[in-house]
Design an enzyme around this catalytic site. Structure first.
Site, PDB file in Angstrom:
ATOM      1  N   ASP A   3    -171.479 -11.612  65.083  1.00  0.00           N
ATOM      2  CA  ASP A   3    -171.710 -10.194  64.831  1.00  0.00           C
ATOM      3  C   ASP A   3    -173.202  -9.956  65.052  1.00  0.00           C
ATOM      4  O   ASP A   3    -173.998 -10.896  65.149  1.00  0.00           O
ATOM      5  CB  ASP A   3    -171.245  -9.788  63.420  1.00  0.00           C
ATOM      6  CG  ASP A   3    -170.946  -8.289  63.357  1.00  0.00           C
ATOM      7  OD1 ASP A   3    -171.497  -7.528  64.187  1.00  0.00           O
ATOM      8  OD2 ASP A   3    -170.165  -7.864  62.483  1.00  0.00           O
TER       9      ASP A   3
HETATM   10  C1  BGC Z   1    -170.285  -4.483  63.589  1.00  0.00           C
HETATM   11  C2  BGC Z   1    -169.393  -4.900  64.730  1.00  0.00           C
HETATM   12  C3  BGC Z   1    -169.867  -4.285  66.009  1.00  0.00           C
HETATM   13  C4  BGC Z   1    -171.324  -4.684  66.237  1.00  0.00           C
HETATM   14  C5  BGC Z   1    -171.923  -4.144  67.520  1.00  0.00           C
HETATM   15  C6  BGC Z   1    -171.765  -4.681  63.895  1.00  0.00           C
HETATM   16  O1  BGC Z   1    -172.552  -4.043  62.948  1.00  0.00           O
HETATM   17  O2  BGC Z   1    -169.951  -5.190  62.418  1.00  0.00           O
HETATM   18  O3  BGC Z   1    -168.065  -4.515  64.455  1.00  0.00           O
HETATM   19  O4  BGC Z   1    -169.050  -4.655  67.071  1.00  0.00           O
HETATM   20  O5  BGC Z   1    -172.095  -4.211  65.168  1.00  0.00           O
HETATM   21  O6  BGC Z   1    -172.122  -2.780  67.427  1.00  0.00           O
END
Ligand code: BGC
Length: 744
Positions: free
Chosen positions: A276
């Site tokens: 993530d």
């Molecule tokens: C989220 C993800 C997301 C990523 C990119 C993170 O804060 O938890 O679900 O894909 O950001 O935007």
């Protein structure tokens, strides 16, 4: 590969069978799948990949292991290796983001279809629609030239307060996996990788960056992991996203147990694990414990843990080049698999087409849940009706963008008010009144919405003039419909809600309107449970809709007008009060440095049903404009072996005047078990169209293996021999028939 309603293809039989089996244990072979995934066979590309790696410098290899922009990782141009290009999801393909910061890139060709949020999809209980969604958004991902979509999001809904409840599918692992698998297959049928997120036990936003989840082994195996396992073993997902939080002391992006032992050694995962955004905390440990790609938020990309620091570690001999090669090889494998390299005949895709808007419509139209319908208040009867009061900010609120995190830039989002205007005859006047205002307290600069760990802080006081306007509209109209609930600014990533109360003073507001006109219809638009017990008691009809995509307003209008007979069912339990919910009843949310999942396997309806706590609306619940009768319940046998398939069949008769779809749900109980169990668990379902006055013969195949529990001591799934109760119903609390079978 498209829909394939037969017993396993050989490619699915790749799962660990080497474990020694005891008498009760079951091998982890998938017995039946409706959607067969593309073959994912490393050996096809292996020699090419090995020769590419042999030509790469250490720096080139490491360039592939971390973000070189917000949503790409490095390629090696001289060798024809492109960047790996990602697009955020899951509501659709997110607008293009700048390469080195979160600002939109300002493209004019990145408009996309806004699809219903996860809760809407799972509320359809329709696996064909899950495939359709995946396939449709897969086309859009390719049309934007991407290799990977950061979707689906499949964490289990542990608390109704979860900021991302709207994005996730369910509180139930079976519905979760049955929705996730066809979605992933549909997506990956378009030469694009799914990135299944957030692996794993990422069930709250509060302290998500630090909190250590303590959950026992049986609980993770039976509740939190099944959908991920199915994503890997049944859908051949090419990638997974490691979560922010910790599990048993280690961050999920450096968690040897989850990433190496379970994901790869046990499930045979061959794809890549992407972090993530900014979820990585170490260099050597991260790589050795199973993560492949570090993504993150802006800083010079060479400062990432898997960038210059990794080069230095490799040069200092702290990590072997063989270890680095292993990760590079995985990335190259998935790039070959989706034809990003050597990409002959790669799917080109299409985006924001009328066909895709209609896909979004189909999903939305089966997701709407009819919670209450006293005296058949719905569908609306228009004879003699001259005017309808449409009341509430949610009648005009758009949700494609909003809140924290990924949204979709779209040219089409039909609001509920627009949907009614599109569908009502011109002779009916719509009297719209906003009624309550979407207002938040501001921070000290009076600029931005104040956001705390408990989410955005809303203003509860009603605006007197707006209230009066709404009361007048209700008084002067023949019918009143209130559109209320929440929105994606209020339900949002990065924070959980502090309680179940409706924001913006809506409880008081709705009660005031109901006092003027008790025949008012209330439509809630939200992604998660709210405290609606009083509203439910006082209104004659109550409808639940979701952040429901580009065509959400049209689908909702069609349901209200009876052009569509509602067939959505709740994918989670609507509690009467927060303290009834398991994580809250056990006082184990949100924790502080750590959170212990004290309710264990009794998540969602498993808790409510086992502890005999009356929910406001149960899991699997949803009314129709017609009525169904279940009869003639039987199995093809009485006694089964653990490898058998139990065929459960019954008739569903539509005894009303309207054609309709019903979701038959199969729950299983094991009385007199030697282990702790939920009183019943969902183990099968089927959505079926039954025409008015006719009857359908329905068969649900239940592999006896689905009855297995996870034996922690033996580290095996085991089917306990003895008597089981098989129940068929149309919610966890509406069982229409049950009988016993025997497993030997
Ligand atoms: C989220 C993800 C997301 C990523 C990119 C993170 O804060 O938890 O679900 O894909 O950001 O935007």
């Amino acid at each position: 590969m498209k829909k394939n309603a037969i017993i396993i293809s050989a490619t699915l039989l790749l799962i660990i069978s080497c474990k020694k089996e005891t008498k009760e244990s079951v091998s982890e072979v998938v017995v039946e799948t409706t959607y067969a995934p593309k073959e994912f066979d490393l050996s096809k590309f292996e020699s090419k990949i090995d020769s590419l790696i042999a030509l790469m410098t250490l720096e080139e290899k490491i360039g592939m292991l971390h973000g070189n922009s917000m949503f790409t990782t490095g390629g090696v141009e001289r060798l024809g290796i492109p960047e790996l290009k990602m697009a955020d999801g899951p509501l659709g393909v997110r607008e293009e983001i700048s390469r080195d910061n979160w600002a939109p890139a300002g493209w004019d060709n990145d408009f996309a279809t806004y699809y219903p949020a996860g809760g809407g999809l799972s509320a359809t209980w329709n696996t064909d629609l899950a495939y359709l969604f995946g396939n449709s958004v897969g086309q859009e991902t390719r049309a934007r030239g991407k290799d990977m979509l950061l979707s689906p999001a499949i964490n289990i809904i542990r608390t109704p307060l979860g900021g991302r409840t709207y994005e996730y599918f369910s509180e139930d692992p079976f519905l979760n996996k049955k929705t996730a698998v066809p979605f992933i297959v549909g997506l990956q049928d378009n030469d694009v990788m799914a990135c299944v997120k957030h692996f794993a036990v990422n069930n709250q936003e509060t302290n998500r960056g630090t909190v250590d989840v303590i959950a026992d082994e049986r609980t993770i195996r039976e509740i939190y992991l099944p959908a991920y396992k199915a994503a890997v073993t049944e859908a051949n997902a090419y990638s997974l996203m490691g979560a922010y939080n910790k599990f048993r002391g280690d961050y999920l992006c450096e968690n040897d147990y989850m990433l190496n032992k379970i994901l790869r050694d046990e499930w045979g995962f061959k794809g890549v694990v992407v972090s993530d955004w900014a979820a990585v905390h170490s260099t050597v440990k991260t790589l050795e414990n199973g993560l492949d790609i570090e993504m993150g938020t802006p800083k010079p990309f060479n400062e990432f843990f898997l960038a210059d620091k990794l080069i230095a570690a490799a040069k200092a001999g702290e990590i072997s080049e063989a270890e680095i090669n292993k990760h590079v090889k995985r990335i190259l494998t998935v790039l070959f698999q989706v034809k990003a390299i050597d990409g002959k005949d790669r799917v080109e895709g299409s985006i924001a087409t009328e066909a895709h808007y209609q896909d979004a419509y189909k999903i939305a139209s089966e997701s709407v849940v009819l919670l209450k319908n006293e005296n058949n208040a719905l569908p609306l009867k228009l004879e003699g009706i001259n005017s309808i009061a449409v009341i509430g900010n949610n009648a005009i609120k758009k949700n494609a963008l909003g809140g924290f995190g990924a949204g979709v830039k779209t040219k089409r989002e039909v609001t509920p008010l627009e949907g009614l205007k599109n569908r009502l005859p011109e002779s009916v006047t719509i009297n719209y009144a906003e009624g309550y205002l979407e207002r938040y307290t501001k921070n000290e600069n009076n600029k931005k919405t104040e956001v705390t760990l408990d989410g955005p802080v809303t203003v509860q006081e009603l605006d007197e003039a707006k209230l009066q306007e709404a009361i007048e509209a209700a008084k002067k109209s023949d019918i009143t419909i209130i559109f209320a609930g929440s929105n994606r600014d209020y339900e949002t990533e990065a924070s959980d809600r502090k309680d179940l109360s409706l924001p913006f003073g809506q409880k008081e507001f709705i009660e005031k309107i109901l006092a003027v006109n008790p025949n008012t219809i209330v439509v809630m638009i939200a992604g998660a449970p709210f405290d609606i017990e009083d509203i439910s008691k006082k209104s004659s009809a109550l409808v639940w809709s979701w952040f429901n995509g580009s065509e959400g307003g049209n689908a909702l209008a069609d349901v209200l007008l009876g052009n569509i007979n509602p067939s959505g069912k709740l994918p989670w339990t609507m509690p009467k009060k927060l303290s009834d919910s398991p994580a809250h009843a056990t006082n184990s949310f949100p924790g502080d440095e750590s959170v212990t999942y004290a309710e264990g396997i009794l998540v969602g309806y498993r808790w409510f049903d086992t502890k005999n706590i009356e929910p406001l609306y149960p899991f699997g619940y949803g009314l129709s404009y017609t009525n169904f009768e279940f009869s003639n319940l039987k199995t093809n046998n009485q006694v089964y072996h653990k490898d058998d398939i139990i065929e459960v069949s019954f008739n569903i008769k539509n005894i009303g005047k309207m054609d309709g779809k019903e979701v038959a749900q199969l729950y299983v109980s094991k009385p007199e078990s030697k282990i702790e169990r939920a009183i019943q668990e969902l183990k099968g379902f089927k959505k079926i169209l039954v025409k008015s006055g006719t009857s359908e013969y329905v068969t649900i195949q239940l592999p006896a293996k689905e009855l297995a529990y996870y034996n922690v001591d033996k580290k095996q799934w085991m089917v306990e021999p003895g008597t089981y109760k098989i129940k068929i119903g149309n919610s966890s609390r509406a069982i229409k028939g049950e009988f016993k079978i025997q497993i030997n």
